[in-house]
Design a protein around this motif. Sequence first.
Motif, PDB file in Angstrom:
ATOM      1  N   TYR A  36       0.834  -1.202   0.000  1.00  0.00           N
ATOM      2  CA  TYR A  36       0.000   0.000   0.000  1.00  0.00           C
ATOM      3  C   TYR A  36       0.870   1.255   0.000  1.00  0.00           C
ATOM      4  N   ALA A  37       1.916   1.248   0.875  1.00  0.00           N
ATOM      5  CA  ALA A  37       2.805   2.403   0.961  1.00  0.00           C
ATOM      6  C   ALA A  37       3.502   2.641  -0.370  1.00  0.00           C
ATOM      7  N   LYS A  40       1.002   3.914  -3.004  1.00  0.00           N
ATOM      8  CA  LYS A  40       0.646   5.317  -2.789  1.00  0.00           C
ATOM      9  C   LYS A  40       1.787   6.245  -3.205  1.00  0.00           C
ATOM     10  N   LEU A  41       3.020   5.839  -2.833  1.00  0.00           N
ATOM     11  CA  LEU A  41       4.179   6.668  -3.167  1.00  0.00           C
ATOM     12  C   LEU A  41       4.372   6.724  -4.676  1.00  0.00           C
TER      13      LEU A  41
ATOM     14  N   ALA B  74       3.978  10.584   5.563  1.00  0.00           N
ATOM     15  CA  ALA B  74       2.682  10.032   5.961  1.00  0.00           C
ATOM     16  C   ALA B  74       1.502  10.696   5.244  1.00  0.00           C
ATOM     17  N   LEU B  77       0.683   9.013   2.149  1.00  0.00           N
ATOM     18  CA  LEU B  77       0.034   7.717   2.328  1.00  0.00           C
ATOM     19  C   LEU B  77      -1.399   7.873   2.826  1.00  0.00           C
TER      20      LEU B  77
END
Lengths: 283, 229
Positions: A36-37, A40-41, B74, B77
Amino acid sequence: MSGSNVLFDAPGPRTARRHRLYSVLATIATVGVIAYAVWKLADAGQFAGEKWEVFSTPRYLEVLLVDGLLNTVKMAAAAIVGAVVFGVVFGIGKLSEHAWIRWPCWLVVEFFRAVPVLLMMIFTWFALGIQNNDSSFRAVVIALMVYNGAVIAEILRAGVLAVPRGQAEAAYAIGLRKTAVMNLVLLPQAVKIMLPALISQCIVALKDTALGQYVLAPGLTAVSKQIYLEFDNRIPTMIVIAGLYIAVNLLLTALATWLQRRYVGERKQLEVSAVAAPAGTTV
Amino acid sequence: MNAIVENLDLFFRGFGYTVALFVISGLLSLLLGTLLAAMRVGPIAVLRLASSVYVTCVRNTPLVIVFAFFAFLAPVLGIHFKWLDVQVGDLNFTSFYGAAVVSLSLYTSAFVCEAMRSGVNAVPLGQAEAARAIGLPFGGVMREVVLPQAFRAALPPLASVQIALIKNTSVAAVFGVAEATQSMRDLLRDFGATERIGIFAMFALGYVVLVELVSLLSLRLERRWAVAR
């Protein structure tokens, strides 16, 4: 209690199946979070080539390693050298049998151990004059020196006290004086016991150099700012800087472990509690 | 001294934030650290690996960079603390505060995990063997027998970790929380050279008092919980 299998039985067929299920779930959860990280990145374009290109350009690598890492290591090294001197003076002072030496040393050590490094850094920075070019470098070194020096004083005291009592008694018995007992018998053995703890303290000092960014000090964090302002790649820069810190610290940890095995043997690494014990009490 | 007397409200508000940061992230880090320690000594290899990688990475990263991750990475994300806006008396807890609590908790939990692990190692072998012999599963062995004793043995290192946390709350100043270190910086900027020593001494004293309080508490608990072995 060493070896983790003391805590649970060898799994039978049903438990083994249950553990396999847990393993699969845990793997899915961990991989899921990482995926997921990363997704997203990547979605935010953080893995785009131009954001990372700078880290494979020799000229910028040189800036990163020489202006950044070297300056950081220089600050940490200067602080540690000062801290060892500070620690030896006050550590031996705390072991003195004269109360008028022991108490002031105790006070100094407890004070600098309890004050946050950042607070000390900011005060030193203002005291040296914030307009001065040099003052932020010196503020970082001085703040790290007094804090780590106070901790090293404790490590030294604990190290000397960890030398078997018979050593000092035997030294006195053959007619040595106090100074000679300390210099010839106790300290050489204490240094051996202290070495791994000292290296661990170097790691602390190195990590705390990153606080220097608040007082505009040179080093890795300052260079990273130049880089991300120029290339708009704050997140990749952060990941690279964290990686550099982790790499250097792991090297130091490996050194500490090696020294522990080489010079101290099976004994546990010396640990110094941050809980203040009154002066005059022996551990 | 005038500088402090005139700005007593700033002084106490600063330390109010510091104490609030310490108490909340202290509790969170104890919970999370214990969980990590249990994962690290437990029977599931994947969890053991995950926990040990986490602890190694976090322990070797400067706290400033952990803070920076929560300030800048963060949000990408989708983790942000914009929902946080609580007013308690004079103190205003906003997104900066939320990010600071999470950073401090995650960072400190790695050290709590190491302290707990050393505590688990200090529990005599026979205890866990006896617990297994009466048929307790891993969860029962840990919850009923090992962890209560490990917690006692781990008390001195845990106190050290929590004292380090008090001092580490000062890093929140770099990321926009108006706690004590930030207040000191503001005062140092506003007042001249003659006032500086006084300002520094008062703020340093504030931290010394906090550290000594936790230190005394830990010494008392240690004495009360001491077991004859």
